[in-house]
Structures are given as C-alpha cells and as structure tokens.
Design a protein around this motif. Sequence first.
Motif, PDB file in Angstrom:
ATOM      1  N   ALA A 101      65.817  38.646  41.514  1.00 30.79           N
ATOM      2  CA  ALA A 101      64.941  37.842  42.378  1.00 30.79           C
ATOM      3  C   ALA A 101      65.426  37.853  43.826  1.00 30.79           C
ATOM      4  O   ALA A 101      64.640  37.722  44.757  1.00 30.79           O
ATOM      5  CB  ALA A 101      64.875  36.412  41.851  1.00 30.79           C
ATOM      6  N   ALA A 102      66.738  37.997  44.020  1.00 24.02           N
ATOM      7  CA  ALA A 102      67.297  37.939  45.379  1.00 24.02           C
ATOM      8  C   ALA A 102      67.191  39.269  46.121  1.00 24.02           C
ATOM      9  O   ALA A 102      67.532  39.348  47.307  1.00 24.02           O
ATOM     10  CB  ALA A 102      68.764  37.501  45.297  1.00 24.02           C
ATOM     11  N   LEU A 103      66.761  40.319  45.428  1.00 29.09           N
ATOM     12  CA  LEU A 103      66.731  41.646  46.071  1.00 29.09           C
ATOM     13  C   LEU A 103      65.755  41.679  47.243  1.00 29.09           C
ATOM     14  O   LEU A 103      64.608  41.250  47.115  1.00 29.09           O
ATOM     15  CB  LEU A 103      66.307  42.720  45.067  1.00 29.09           C
ATOM     16  N   LYS A 104      66.231  42.211  48.365  1.00 33.38           N
ATOM     17  CA  LYS A 104      65.364  42.365  49.543  1.00 33.38           C
ATOM     18  C   LYS A 104      65.016  43.841  49.681  1.00 33.38           C
ATOM     19  O   LYS A 104      65.706  44.701  49.113  1.00 33.38           O
ATOM     20  CB  LYS A 104      66.112  41.882  50.784  1.00 33.38           C
ATOM     21  N   PRO A 105      63.968  44.151  50.430  1.00 35.79           N
ATOM     22  CA  PRO A 105      63.619  45.561  50.628  1.00 35.79           C
ATOM     23  C   PRO A 105      64.852  46.366  51.056  1.00 35.79           C
ATOM     24  O   PRO A 105      65.649  45.885  51.872  1.00 35.79           O
ATOM     25  CB  PRO A 105      62.568  45.522  51.743  1.00 35.79           C
ATOM     26  N   GLY A 106      65.022  47.515  50.478  1.00 31.70           N
ATOM     27  CA  GLY A 106      66.151  48.384  50.828  1.00 31.70           C
ATOM     28  C   GLY A 106      67.385  48.139  49.976  1.00 31.70           C
ATOM     29  O   GLY A 106      68.359  48.882  50.070  1.00 31.70           O
ATOM     30  N   GLU A 107      67.349  47.076  49.133  1.00 27.45           N
ATOM     31  CA  GLU A 107      68.535  46.776  48.319  1.00 27.45           C
ATOM     32  C   GLU A 107      68.410  47.372  46.918  1.00 27.45           C
ATOM     33  O   GLU A 107      67.308  47.618  46.426  1.00 27.45           O
ATOM     34  CB  GLU A 107      68.753  45.262  48.253  1.00 27.45           C
TER      35      GLU A 107
END
Length: 417
Positions: A101-107
């Motif tokens: 859920a914490a993943l941001k674009p590019g991660e």
Amino acid sequence: MQQHIDTYDFTGKTAIVRVDFNVPLDENFNITDDTRIRAAMPTLKKVLAGGGALILMSHLGRPKKVDPKFSLKHIVNHVSECLGVPVQFADDCMKADAQAAALKPGEVLLLENLRFYAEEEGKPRGLADDATDEEKAAAKKAVKESQKEFVKKLASYADCYINDAFGTAHRAHASTALIAAYFPNDKMFGYLMEKEIAAIDNVLKNAKRPFTAIIGGSKVSSKLGVLKNLLDKVDNLIIGGGMGYTFIKAEGGKIGNSIHEDELMPDALEILKEAKDKGVNISLSVATVAGQAFDNDTPRQTVDIYNIPDGWEGMDASEASLENWKKIILESKTILWNGPVGVFELPNFAHGTEEIAKFVAEATQNGAYSLVGGGDSVAAVTKMGFADKVSYVSTGGGAMLEAIEGKDLPGIAAIRD
Ligand code: AMP
C-alpha cells in the motif's frame, strides 16, 4: 479483456509481475548466471517509466518449506542494480499489505519465494508416506481451499497483473495462472512472454518451408508428444541423440549398450510409418561415435548405427550423420532445435551437438528463422558464441516443449480471453 503492455496506462498503478528469477546461486549466494533477471528488465523498466510501481514475485529452486537457502533476499541487491532503483523486500508473501500500500510510483517490492507456500503449486505437503487415500484427498482439498485465499491476497496488492515468466507458463500455479482471474481487464503479458509466444508461432503457425525440426536428448518417452505433433508441421525431422537408438532397434538394428526404451519401440515404428504417410522426411543417424563406458576418457570408435558392437554404446553423432544433417539444415527456411545429439556433458562426445549449433547459426545467417530451446541445446549455442546468431533462444525448455506438443499453456491461456 487482455491488455497490452505497450498501450496500458501504468500511471499511479501498482503492477504485480510474475517473473522468473529462478537463478543459479553459488555457496555464498552469489548469482552465477543472471540471464533470467536481465530478461525481465524490459518489462519492469517499462512499468516504472510509465509511472507505475512494481511488486515482483518469483520462485527460486524447489523448496518444500521455508528454507533460508532459497530466500529471494539473496538477489535483492542484484535486481536493484539491474533496475537502477532500490528494491524493498517482503519476507512474508501473505503479510505485505502495508508495504504494498505504501509503494509510490517508481518503487519496487520483491516478495519472498512463492514456493515457500504449498498454495503456490496447490499441492499438499508433509503427508506421511503411509497416508491413506482419504487423508490424501482431504489434504488436497484443504490446500486447494487455502490456495484461493493465497491468490486473493497476492491479487489484493496490485491494480494490474503481468505474466513475464515463460519458464513456468506450463504450470497452473497460483502466480502463473490463477491470479489472472482477479484482473479481468488489467492482465497482460510482459515483453519476454510476448517474444517467446511469437517465436513459437513463427515455427508452429507461420513456418517458411522447408521447416526442419532437430529433436535430440535421451528418451523418446519424454518427447513423444512433441514428435507426433511435429509430424503435422515439418518437412524434415532430424532425430538424434539417445532417443535415436530406440528407432534403430525398432527397425531391427543392433545397438549394443546404447540407451533405448524397448516399450517405446512400437511408438517409434508408428512415427516412422506416419512420417512416410505424411511425406515427412525423417533423418536418423547413419553412424555413431561409440564408447565402451559412459565416461569422457573411454575408448571411442565410429561404427555403423545398425551394427554397434556388443559392449559399446552410441554416444555422439558421427561425421557422416552430421554431413547429412548439415545439408538438410542449410536448405531449411525454418529450424526448431531441442535436445543434444550426443552426450553433451562429456567434452569428448560434445562435438556433434556443437556442430549442430554451428549449422543452425549458419542457416540463420543465410536467412532461415531458428528457434533453439532446452538446456543442452541452449548451452551449446551459448558455448559456441552463437546465441545471437540464431533467431531466438527460448528461456523455458519445458514450457517450450509443451507448446510444441500443441498444448495450451495455463500461464498463456489465463491472460488470453
Ligand atoms: P533431454 O533432457 O531429453 O533433452 O536429454 C538430454 C540428455 O540426453 C543429456 O543429458 C545427454 O547426455 C543425453 N544424451 C544425448 N545423447 C545420448 C546418448 N547417445 N546416450 C546417452 N545419453 C544421451
């Protein structure tokens, strides 16, 4: 509806990608061959460049329980280097909710080895040897039930699903097939899968003639379906390696101690007859390099394939056989090669297989389309430096063979509508 990776909008989305990171590791957990990791890069980089985040899932080895030796944590740094971004790790595939859920674009988040969980393959584990049929059935039912939860959980982490693991496409596992159902409008192949499927279509559906298949390896039994399906497709079928001796014996030849399968002799005769009826030219060895023992330094002699002396076994293709096969291969416009034509692991008996690699590369330079698959054939073209001189080297031997048998691969079918 199946999507295409080139046109799908990954902006702000998390893609869960089934990759094949089943790479060989040495005793210090260093990766000794990262081909499979590099093969997934185009797909992974495409998602990141498109503004998405990645959750990667794979198996490593064949653990039957949680076993640190097979942890995917060993490859985190290497994947990170290849991608050029840090890679986070979830050491429990079932408890990655917060990380996902914490993943941001590019991660990027890599999940632990899927095969630490019986649910991945959907087969019961830890059954006692003397388990009754009832106990076995109950265990099977239980794992199928918990498999549903497993798949649901994995699917809950992401917005779309990409399958780029051709090497496991012939397995109907949770991550290769079942998960696709949770993404009816957001499922697609990765670039590696696309390339593998196109390569198989090039030989099975769109072959330019003459089309020659070279099938070698140890046993007829493991490639019977392949041989039969190819009879409807090819102009020439070169049968080499250990499996050839079953054909020679079935035809009444004396094969000494050569590897063979008596129970497959009727099938071999049937294949020869069917080939004749269908106008397919089957080319067997005419002579063989025989040895006295399955050993690299055993004495060698070249003998007539139908008259191998007692105490000797056929272990490599002879120059006479190779001359015949060279002519056929160089005249072909489409070539499929799977399986060594000799005991490739022993350097003194690797010559025939290396020569085949050379012929296939030469035919490709002359304009033929060539597809090479299977451990030893791939090793031969790589060793000879021809990997980029053939049209395509498949990354999945078993999956490629099943596709050539004409089977629908679950990992492919699940993405297609
Ligand atoms: P496959 O996995 O069916 O492609 O078979 C590969 C194996 O076939 C290799 O391990 C080779 O050593 C074996 N093989 C090829 N030719 C022979 C032969 N003439 N005698 C025994 N084994 C062979």
